[in-house]
Scaffold this motif. Sequence first.
Motif, PDB file in Angstrom:
ATOM      1  N   LYS A   1       0.799  -1.286  -0.061  1.00 54.40           N
ATOM      2  CA  LYS A   1      -0.074   0.011   0.015  1.00 54.40           C
ATOM      3  C   LYS A   1       0.582   1.380   0.074  1.00 54.40           C
ATOM      4  CE  LYS A   1      -3.855   1.978   2.530  1.00 54.40           C
ATOM      5  NZ  LYS A   1      -4.573   1.924   3.822  1.00 54.40           N
ATOM      6  N   HIS A   2       1.828   1.045   0.915  1.00 51.15           N
ATOM      7  CA  HIS A   2       2.803   2.515   0.891  1.00 51.15           C
ATOM      8  C   HIS A   2       4.037   2.197   0.180  1.00 51.15           C
ATOM      9  CE1 HIS A   2       0.401   3.970   4.214  1.00 51.15           C
ATOM     10  NE2 HIS A   2       0.371   2.618   4.512  1.00 51.15           N
ATOM     11  N   ARG A   3       4.209   1.531  -0.908  1.00 47.58           N
ATOM     12  CA  ARG A   3       5.142   1.210  -1.575  1.00 47.58           C
ATOM     13  C   ARG A   3       6.541   1.332  -0.743  1.00 47.58           C
ATOM     14  NH1 ARG A   3       3.944   4.264  -7.322  1.00 47.58           N
ATOM     15  NH2 ARG A   3       1.828   3.682  -7.264  1.00 47.58           N
ATOM     16  N   GLN A   4       6.655   0.387   0.117  1.00 51.87           N
ATOM     17  CA  GLN A   4       7.779   0.274   0.991  1.00 51.87           C
ATOM     18  C   GLN A   4       8.466  -0.963   0.953  1.00 51.87           C
ATOM     19  OE1 GLN A   4       7.936   1.869   4.929  1.00 51.87           O
ATOM     20  NE2 GLN A   4       6.933   3.511   4.291  1.00 51.87           N
ATOM     21  N   GLN A   5       8.236  -1.843  -0.275  1.00 49.06           N
ATOM     22  CA  GLN A   5       8.674  -3.227  -0.273  1.00 49.06           C
ATOM     23  C   GLN A   5      10.216  -3.147  -0.100  1.00 49.06           C
ATOM     24  OE1 GLN A   5       6.490  -1.877  -2.287  1.00 49.06           O
ATOM     25  NE2 GLN A   5       5.329  -3.221  -3.112  1.00 49.06           N
ATOM     26  N   THR A   6      11.080  -2.038  -0.793  1.00 47.19           N
ATOM     27  CA  THR A   6      12.479  -2.100  -0.701  1.00 47.19           C
ATOM     28  C   THR A   6      13.004  -1.585   0.734  1.00 47.19           C
ATOM     29  OG1 THR A   6      12.512   0.070  -1.847  1.00 47.19           O
ATOM     30  CG2 THR A   6      12.601  -1.796  -3.255  1.00 47.19           C
ATOM     31  N   MET A   7      11.961  -0.796   1.532  1.00 44.14           N
ATOM     32  CA  MET A   7      12.536  -0.371   2.535  1.00 44.14           C
ATOM     33  C   MET A   7      12.515  -1.384   3.741  1.00 44.14           C
ATOM     34  SD  MET A   7      11.579   2.916   0.854  1.00 44.14           S
ATOM     35  CE  MET A   7      10.467   3.636   1.520  1.00 44.14           C
ATOM     36  N   LEU A   8      11.630  -2.294   3.704  1.00 44.07           N
ATOM     37  CA  LEU A   8      11.259  -3.352   4.768  1.00 44.07           C
ATOM     38  C   LEU A   8      11.862  -4.711   4.326  1.00 44.07           C
ATOM     39  CD1 LEU A   8       7.908  -1.975   5.624  1.00 44.07           C
ATOM     40  CD2 LEU A   8       9.763  -2.067   7.071  1.00 44.07           C
ATOM     41  N   PRO A   9      12.501  -5.533   5.075  1.00 44.17           N
ATOM     42  CA  PRO A   9      12.665  -5.211   6.427  1.00 44.17           C
ATOM     43  C   PRO A   9      13.806  -4.276   6.529  1.00 44.17           C
ATOM     44  CG  PRO A   9      13.232  -7.476   6.022  1.00 44.17           C
ATOM     45  CD  PRO A   9      12.851  -6.845   4.837  1.00 44.17           C
ATOM     46  N   SER A  10      13.980  -3.365   7.659  1.00 43.14           N
ATOM     47  CA  SER A  10      15.124  -2.455   7.839  1.00 43.14           C
ATOM     48  C   SER A  10      16.325  -2.989   7.924  1.00 43.14           C
ATOM     49  CB  SER A  10      14.893  -1.536   9.181  1.00 43.14           C
ATOM     50  OG  SER A  10      13.397  -0.958   9.124  1.00 43.14           O
ATOM     51  N   LYS A  11      17.290  -2.428   7.317  1.00 39.78           N
ATOM     52  CA  LYS A  11      18.589  -3.048   7.196  1.00 39.78           C
ATOM     53  C   LYS A  11      19.181  -2.568   8.498  1.00 39.78           C
ATOM     54  CE  LYS A  11      18.840  -3.454   2.425  1.00 39.78           C
ATOM     55  NZ  LYS A  11      17.333  -3.113   2.516  1.00 39.78           N
ATOM     56  N   ARG A  12      20.384  -3.549   8.814  1.00 38.10           N
ATOM     57  CA  ARG A  12      20.973  -3.262   9.840  1.00 38.10           C
ATOM     58  C   ARG A  12      22.057  -2.314   9.684  1.00 38.10           C
ATOM     59  NH1 ARG A  12      24.934  -8.114  12.411  1.00 38.10           N
ATOM     60  NH2 ARG A  12      25.528  -7.288  14.228  1.00 38.10           N
ATOM     61  N   ILE A  13      22.248  -1.312  10.492  1.00 38.40           N
ATOM     62  CA  ILE A  13      23.339  -0.206  10.322  1.00 38.40           C
ATOM     63  C   ILE A  13      24.553  -0.941  10.922  1.00 38.40           C
ATOM     64  CG2 ILE A  13      24.183   2.078  11.044  1.00 38.40           C
ATOM     65  CD1 ILE A  13      20.818   2.306  11.797  1.00 38.40           C
ATOM     66  N   ARG A  14      25.473  -1.062   9.982  1.00 41.09           N
ATOM     67  CA  ARG A  14      26.745  -1.726  10.270  1.00 41.09           C
ATOM     68  C   ARG A  14      27.923  -1.149   9.426  1.00 41.09           C
ATOM     69  NH1 ARG A  14      27.867  -7.856   9.539  1.00 41.09           N
ATOM     70  NH2 ARG A  14      26.457  -8.296   7.856  1.00 41.09           N
ATOM     71  N   LYS A  15      29.147  -0.994  10.418  1.00 46.86           N
ATOM     72  CA  LYS A  15      30.317  -0.631   9.656  1.00 46.86           C
ATOM     73  C   LYS A  15      31.047  -1.611   8.661  1.00 46.86           C
ATOM     74  CE  LYS A  15      31.362   0.813  14.307  1.00 46.86           C
ATOM     75  NZ  LYS A  15      31.502  -0.385  15.225  1.00 46.86           N
ATOM     76  N   THR A  16      31.857  -1.173   7.803  1.00 43.32           N
ATOM     77  CA  THR A  16      32.329  -2.025   6.825  1.00 43.32           C
ATOM     78  C   THR A  16      33.086  -3.135   7.453  1.00 43.32           C
ATOM     79  OG1 THR A  16      34.283  -0.652   6.731  1.00 43.32           O
ATOM     80  CG2 THR A  16      32.689  -0.439   4.882  1.00 43.32           C
ATOM     81  N   ILE A  17      33.021  -4.506   6.900  1.00 46.99           N
ATOM     82  CA  ILE A  17      33.596  -5.499   7.706  1.00 46.99           C
ATOM     83  C   ILE A  17      35.170  -5.460   7.515  1.00 46.99           C
ATOM     84  CG2 ILE A  17      31.488  -7.008   7.719  1.00 46.99           C
ATOM     85  CD1 ILE A  17      32.561  -8.520   5.330  1.00 46.99           C
ATOM     86  N   PRO A  18      35.754  -5.957   8.456  1.00 40.05           N
ATOM     87  CA  PRO A  18      37.291  -5.773   8.335  1.00 40.05           C
ATOM     88  C   PRO A  18      37.915  -7.037   7.441  1.00 40.05           C
ATOM     89  CG  PRO A  18      36.638  -7.102  10.421  1.00 40.05           C
ATOM     90  CD  PRO A  18      35.343  -6.559   9.970  1.00 40.05           C
ATOM     91  N   VAL A  19      39.047  -6.772   6.855  1.00 41.16           N
ATOM     92  CA  VAL A  19      39.753  -7.530   6.112  1.00 41.16           C
ATOM     93  C   VAL A  19      41.067  -8.197   7.028  1.00 41.16           C
ATOM     94  CG1 VAL A  19      41.061  -8.020   4.099  1.00 41.16           C
ATOM     95  CG2 VAL A  19      39.476  -5.887   4.122  1.00 41.16           C
ATOM     96  N   LYS A  20      40.908  -9.563   7.261  1.00 45.25           N
ATOM     97  CA  LYS A  20      42.136 -10.304   7.803  1.00 45.25           C
ATOM     98  C   LYS A  20      42.992 -11.045   6.687  1.00 45.25           C
ATOM     99  CE  LYS A  20      39.274 -11.545  11.844  1.00 45.25           C
ATOM    100  NZ  LYS A  20      38.970 -12.350  12.701  1.00 45.25           N
ATOM    101  N   GLN A  21      44.079 -11.248   6.951  1.00 43.98           N
ATOM    102  CA  GLN A  21      45.127 -11.937   5.910  1.00 43.98           C
ATOM    103  C   GLN A  21      45.706 -13.333   6.674  1.00 43.98           C
ATOM    104  OE1 GLN A  21      47.140  -8.481   6.144  1.00 43.98           O
ATOM    105  NE2 GLN A  21      46.115  -7.782   4.324  1.00 43.98           N
ATOM    106  N   ALA A  22      46.054 -14.150   5.664  1.00 43.55           N
ATOM    107  CA  ALA A  22      46.410 -15.782   5.977  1.00 43.55           C
ATOM    108  C   ALA A  22      47.263 -15.949   4.856  1.00 43.55           C
ATOM    109  CB  ALA A  22      45.392 -16.387   6.303  1.00 43.55           C
TER     110      ALA A  22
END
Length: 345
Positions: free
Chosen positions: A210-231
């Motif tokens: 009804k409110h054209r919110q399909q792309t807004m829901l479910p709300s995204k998690r606010i998160r920082k960029t993920i770290p890079v590890k090396q091996a």
Amino acid sequence: MSNFSRGLLKWQRVNGRHGLPWQLNPSPYRVWISEIMLQQTQVKTVIPYYRQFMKQFPNLKRLAKADLDEVLHLWSGLGYYARARNLHKAAIQIMEVHKGRFPTDIEEVIQLPGIGRSTAGAILSLSKGQRHPILDGNVKRVLTRHRGINGWPGDKKVEDILWQLADELTPNQRVAEYTQAIMDLGATVCTRSRPACQDCPVMNDCFAYKHRQQTMLPSKRIRKTIPVKQAIFTIIKNHRGEILLKRRPPTGIWGGLWSLPECPMDEDIKKWIEQHFASKVTSVKEGPIMRHTFSHFHLDIQPVQVNISAKSIGIKDSGEIYWYKPEDKLSKGIATPVARLLQDL
Ligand code: SF4
């Protein structure tokens, strides 16, 4: 029964997924294996793995008796290997604690390794028709959109609201069909991107539609960029062309799987190999870096090809060490990037 549940049940009859391998003779054991495989994995990917798994482990007893390596090998390529380790552990626990019968009390099912409330609910509703709500990722998406629930569904507060709603909507009759219906709706119609609202049985009173919110829901998690590890992964080759594989510790990433020996970042590779494997290194060559992404971090793998001399005597096959002949079929559980590196050789 709510209009929502009635609509879903009617839709399921004609449009739901029928004839999936785990829907035939849906015993708790068969449904359990499918539910675990389907976590984070699509149906079409799961089907061949499921068939093979059932062929090899047709019942709980056979799975409990299996060697963990056998289970991990069948799992190779499906990812998230903790799922396979937990299946094996849970099978042993059921043999010991429940005399080999899969428990049918939800509290007992939740006690098993790797089974949360939603999976336990799905197993008992699909195999036994018990009334339990489920709340996997697909169901969360349908409910947040249909009712316009804001906030990241992983947040405890939002999750509690969703559980309550899931419970209210679960009917008292035809529970197995309803559980299948809501799973199917999330997987095939109310999809993550571009949901097919015109085909949806609950479109009429859907908030997001009804409110054209399909792309807004479910709300995204606010998160920082993920770290890079090396091996550093060492591809140690002997004079017969065999490659050294080492079993990883039981916990941590790829726990219990076979891998290439990992040299600590601050070590001199040549010295480290000579010390740890009592072998004389004749050449060292770096390959291109390969990135493997986990949910919480990227892992940049630096492969290093190392040849050791024929006189090297330090390394023999054991429970932890294995000389792999590249021309042979590998019958051990192995992490995906390691399999890719071996293939590239
Ligand atoms: S109408 Fe669209 S957004 Fe709403 S539940 Fe159906 S598919 Fe999902």
